[in-house]
Scaffold this motif. Sequence first.
Motif, mmCIF file in Angstrom:
data_model
loop_
_atom_site.group_PDB
_atom_site.id
_atom_site.type_symbol
_atom_site.label_atom_id
_atom_site.label_comp_id
_atom_site.label_asym_id
_atom_site.label_seq_id
_atom_site.Cartn_x
_atom_site.Cartn_y
_atom_site.Cartn_z
ATOM 1 N N GLN A 123 0.829 -1.208 0.000
ATOM 2 C CA GLN A 123 0.000 0.000 0.000
ATOM 3 C C GLN A 123 0.863 1.257 0.000
ATOM 4 N N LYS A 176 3.753 1.466 -1.280
ATOM 5 C CA LYS A 176 4.319 1.542 -2.632
ATOM 6 C C LYS A 176 3.343 2.237 -3.571
ATOM 7 N N ASN A 177 2.071 1.882 -3.470
ATOM 8 C CA ASN A 177 1.057 2.535 -4.303
ATOM 9 C C ASN A 177 0.955 4.024 -3.972
ATOM 10 N N GLU A 198 1.792 7.212 -6.469
ATOM 11 C CA GLU A 198 0.834 8.292 -6.708
ATOM 12 C C GLU A 198 1.434 9.645 -6.344
#
Length: 336
Positions: free
Chosen positions: A64, A66-67, A71
């Motif tokens: 998470q 990493k996401n 972004e």
Amino acid sequence: MTVQSIGDQARAFAMQAASSRIKTTLATLTAELSSGEVADLGARLGGNTRTLAGIEARLAMLAQFKNNAAEAAAHAKGMQDALSAIQGTSESLGRGLYIEPASTTGDLLAARSAEAASGLQAVIGQMNGSVAQRFLFSGTASDTPPLVSADDILSELTAVVSGLTTADDIVQSVSDWFDASSGAGGFVDVAYRGGTGGQVMPIGEGTTIALTTTALSPSIRDSLKGLATAALIDRGILATDPQQGRELLQAAGKALLDNSPALVAEQARVGYAQQVIATSQTEGEAATATLQTARNTLREADPFATSAAISEAETKLQTLYSVIGRLSQMKLADYI
């Protein structure tokens, strides 16, 4: 003497059950050898799966992060690209306006002002840019474009400076409108639609990034101020006084050039955020690799032991088939 025997049908069922067990074991071992992971993880860990569960939970958390970091990196890059474009537009127009010759005609003043109006429109377009359906410079209100159109801003400023006859008065009036606090009917109330705070994103374990640059940031507001000031001549302001019009353009050009260091500083702040994001991504990837190695160690099957077990199962199956074959060839005369 008691003689115990087993009927043919019962023996067939017993042989079938034994064959099925061996085949199941063989299939399980083959799957373990191909996947590299044990099939019965609970037996492998002796029922203590807490360590593995902790590793899995942390891996999910890192995924998470990493996401989030990806972004945030895209968001920061979009902001950096927009700021670079704004700086380029401001410097180019600023130099042209500031060094305008003293003999400038009314028509040339109008043309230069129209160029500034186009620059203002382009800058507002950059400010209203978005990445992944999130507007870059809207702060906490990332679902809303931060600025109204250039035409709306210039219409409002035209009404504000209406009746003023000197470049100094117009420059001061425009500056006051852009710098007015909330509730005073200035830029914040009329032109800005975003939130007041920056966008905060958790991008790593103990690492949070705040992208605080918005269309309200002083460097951006001053760029808009200089461009809007120069664009007013295109709206008919000082149309009958070329000398004051030239002074107005020069004042706007000087303001744009003076604001260049502030824009560079804003780019540096965004650049630092990009560096923090990149560092967090590297650390997250390293932590993920370490945890994946630890997880694989707990779950991996020993290929040598598995191969030996497969050979043993194959031998048992072959032996069973041999026994079944010999039993099927027995005759009553042999039994007697």
